[in-house]
Design a protein around this motif. Structure first.
Motif, PDB file in Angstrom:
ATOM      1  N   LEU A 307      -8.364  62.224  71.529  1.00 54.81           N
ATOM      2  CA  LEU A 307      -7.720  62.547  70.257  1.00 54.81           C
ATOM      3  C   LEU A 307      -7.809  61.390  69.268  1.00 54.81           C
ATOM      4  O   LEU A 307      -7.575  60.231  69.642  1.00 54.81           O
ATOM      5  N   GLU A 308      -8.062  61.760  68.010  1.00 53.48           N
ATOM      6  CA  GLU A 308      -8.337  60.782  66.953  1.00 53.48           C
ATOM      7  C   GLU A 308      -7.064  60.263  66.283  1.00 53.48           C
ATOM      8  O   GLU A 308      -6.980  60.222  65.061  1.00 53.48           O
ATOM      9  N   THR A 309      -6.040  59.860  67.055  1.00 53.84           N
ATOM     10  CA  THR A 309      -4.844  59.312  66.430  1.00 53.84           C
ATOM     11  C   THR A 309      -5.261  58.171  65.500  1.00 53.84           C
ATOM     12  O   THR A 309      -6.079  57.327  65.881  1.00 53.84           O
ATOM     13  N   ASN A 355     -13.133  68.927  60.577  1.00 54.38           N
ATOM     14  CA  ASN A 355     -12.907  67.817  61.507  1.00 54.38           C
ATOM     15  C   ASN A 355     -13.940  67.865  62.627  1.00 54.38           C
ATOM     16  O   ASN A 355     -14.669  66.908  62.881  1.00 54.38           O
ATOM     17  N   GLU A 356     -13.919  68.997  63.353  1.00 50.05           N
ATOM     18  CA  GLU A 356     -14.668  69.061  64.611  1.00 50.05           C
ATOM     19  C   GLU A 356     -16.174  69.224  64.412  1.00 50.05           C
ATOM     20  O   GLU A 356     -16.966  68.707  65.200  1.00 50.05           O
ATOM     21  N   GLY A 357     -16.564  69.964  63.371  1.00 45.47           N
ATOM     22  CA  GLY A 357     -17.993  70.130  63.106  1.00 45.47           C
ATOM     23  C   GLY A 357     -18.635  68.792  62.769  1.00 45.47           C
ATOM     24  O   GLY A 357     -19.700  68.443  63.291  1.00 45.47           O
ATOM     25  N   VAL A 420     -15.881  75.988  66.344  1.00 50.01           N
ATOM     26  CA  VAL A 420     -15.596  74.980  65.320  1.00 50.01           C
ATOM     27  C   VAL A 420     -16.258  73.649  65.686  1.00 50.01           C
ATOM     28  O   VAL A 420     -16.535  72.843  64.808  1.00 50.01           O
ATOM     29  N   TYR A 421     -16.528  73.425  66.960  1.00 46.76           N
ATOM     30  CA  TYR A 421     -17.221  72.198  67.386  1.00 46.76           C
ATOM     31  C   TYR A 421     -18.729  72.368  67.176  1.00 46.76           C
ATOM     32  O   TYR A 421     -19.263  72.005  66.135  1.00 46.76           O
ATOM     33  N   ASP A 422     -19.404  72.945  68.137  1.00 43.30           N
ATOM     34  CA  ASP A 422     -20.856  73.107  67.997  1.00 43.30           C
ATOM     35  C   ASP A 422     -21.205  74.109  66.904  1.00 43.30           C
ATOM     36  O   ASP A 422     -22.234  73.983  66.248  1.00 43.30           O
TER      37      ASP A 422
HETATM   38 ZN   LIG Z   1     -12.702  66.235  67.761  1.00 41.28          ZN
END
Ligand SMILES: [Zn+2]
Length: 511
Positions: A307-309, A355-357, A420-422
């Motif tokens: 996680l990107e805290t 964010n995820e893309g 949303v990722y790949d």
């Molecule tokens: Zn991520």
């Protein structure tokens, strides 16, 4: 679907609020009738996010949190207690307003220094000040003596305010930070933070941003951190326990520090070392790192995600047991989020593909450019990687919804889904094919510069892509981001998708 109606509606309203307030951004949508009138009305219990309707609160925009938390013993499972003073600006005339809070108890609430009535309903802390709050006016609300107990992460509740063998940490994304502290827990409301943690001598405490001071008294150490850059509540980090903080040589002037369990420091610290190269690599791609410092927090456990805290990305030892050719792209993924997701926050959670893309895009690109894509993903070229993703496109859309329109939020993995990722990275690949590498790279830099420290929507991305490329990309990107079918890939008319009837979908890798 082609358009996110909730998103568009809230943007129209917020654009009006931003003009009225003269704010740079992060204005909160309010009911237009009450925003323009003087008659005080209750702030809404949520911001109307389609996926998390009660997350965030209407009627005000937080400027700053001054949060302090007390850890009585060296016990990761203990209840903690805290105080928070929130400085906010009303965006409507308020008869009452909500904070998000899911902790154990609340001691006392004051508004502008006067005691205020409060009640709780679910995760809403409903506050009624003695006098209504005028629109556009700054006010402070203090919640004193709130209490919260960390959870032991498990498959049903993997995130929030969680215990580890060495202490407690935060993994608040997307809707759990208010389990620790009262807040406006939606990434549309970014604010600065002062975070003060008091724990027994022998434990250490690290939070987002810059260390300000440490004092010791009566067997307790008090550590204060300041996050000078706007931050969403979901990205807060308080790592308190038997951890050690280790500084590395700065990268381009950016201080780098890592936080790991003291007993595992010798093993974990060498594995995080490549983050310095990754910071330099990311700056070469998209420009200056947006915050005061960077580093990794590694906890002993298996959260099932990283996680990107903000300013201090969170990993668990399961990630750090992987070979560096696997770990390094994941480190780059969380680092990329500091620009994409943290500094530029989503307007609504349907925008989480931003964010995820993007984070997946730089994760894969890093593996490719460092010659490890074969070990990382089993393919040797970006074309091969995205051709394989393309094959999954229609199945992902059928199962999870369009890239910028996740269908469900029953589970966190319905929202943080492979499309949303790949799927998000695939849409970026398509855009790069369409406008060319040069304009794509200009767009990426322009996006993080223009929306630095603010929330931005998918429509904002489409508009900026059109402006930077000089092409009207609305139809092209709406098809890619909101279509139920995967559009043709520019330059690769031969790419095909696998039939939707197949039930096999690649397992998700959450990062
Ligand atoms: Zn991520």
């Amino acid at each position: 679907m082609r358009s996110d109606r909730g998103n568009l509606t809230s943007r129209l309203v917020a654009a009006g609020s931003a003009v009225l307030l003269g704010l740079a951004g992060a204005a909160i949508a309010a009911d237009p009738a009450s925003a323009s009138g003087h008659h005080p009305t209750p702030g809404s219990a949520g911001l109307g996010d389609r996926l998390y309707p009660l997350l965030g609160n209407g009627g005000y925009d937080v400027q700053n949190y001054d949060l302090s938390v007390f850890y009585p013993k060296k016990d990761p499972a203990q209840q903690v207690r805290g105080n928070v003073t929130i400085t906010a600006v009303a965006t409507q005339s308020l008869s009452r307003f909500d904070l998000d809070f899911g902790g154990d108890g609340v001691g006392k609430v004051t508004v502008n220094g006067r005691p205020a009535a409060f009640s709780r309903s679910g995760d809403e802390l409903i506050i009624t000040p003695q006098r209504p709050l005028d629109n556009h006016r700054r006010f402070t609300v203090t919640v004193s003596g709130f209490t919260a107990t960390p959870i032991s992460p498990n498959a049903n509740s993997p995130a929030g305010f969680v215990t580890t063998p060495d202490g407690t940490i935060m993994a608040g994304q997307p809707d759990q930070s208010h389990q620790l502290f009262p807040s406006n827990d939606h990434p549309r409301d970014l604010a600065t933070y002062t975070i003060t943690m008091t724990a027994p001598v022998g434990w250490t405490a690290t939070a987002n941003g810059q260390p300000i001071r440490t004092t010791q008294r009566g067997g307790y150490v008090t550590s204060t951190y300041r996050e000078f850059h706007p931050m969403a509540a979901e990205l807060i980090q308080l790592a308190v326990g038997d951890f050690v903080t280790v500084n590395r040589a700065p990268v381009n002037g950016i201080p780098i520090r890592d936080v790991v369990p003291r007993r595992l420091a010798d093993k974990l610290l060498p594995e995080a070392a490549d983050e310095r190269n990754e910071v330099a690599w990311m700056e070469s791609k998209v420009g200056r790192y947006p915050f005061e410092r960077y580093g990794s927090l590694v906890i002993d456990g298996d959260l099932g995600f990283a996680l990107e805290t903000q300013t201090l990305s969170l990993y668990d030892t399961t990630w750090f047991s992987l070979p560096t050719v696997i770990l390094n792209p994941v480190l780059t993924h969380e680092l990329a989020h500091q620009w994409f997701g943290d500094s530029v926050a989503p307007w609504v959670w349907s925008d989480v593909w931003q964010n995820e893309g993007h984070a997946t895009w730089y994760e894969v690109l890093y593996a490719y450019e460092t010659g490890t894509l074969k070990e990382y993903a089993g393919v040797t070229t970006l074309d091969d990687y995205y051709k394989r993703a393309y094959a999954n496109g229609d199945r992902w859309r059928a199962r999870y919804g369009p890239v910028a329109y996740p269908l469900r939020s029953d589970s966190i993995w319905d929202v943080f889904n492979p499309n949303v990722y790949d799927g998000g990275a695939l849409a970026l690949f398509a855009l790069r094919q369409k406008i060319g590498v040069r304009d794509f790279e200009r767009l990426e830099r322009a996006w993080v510069a223009k929306y630095r420290g603010r929330s931005a929507s998918t429509q904002d991305f489409i508009a900026l892509a059109s402006r930077v490329s000089g092409q009207d990309l609305r139809s092209f990107l709406n098809d890619w981001l909101y279509g139920s079918k995967t559009p043709p890939m520019p330059g690769h008319p031969d790419w095909t998708t696998t039939a939707v009837s197949s039930s096999a979908v690649a397992p998700a890798l959450h990062r």
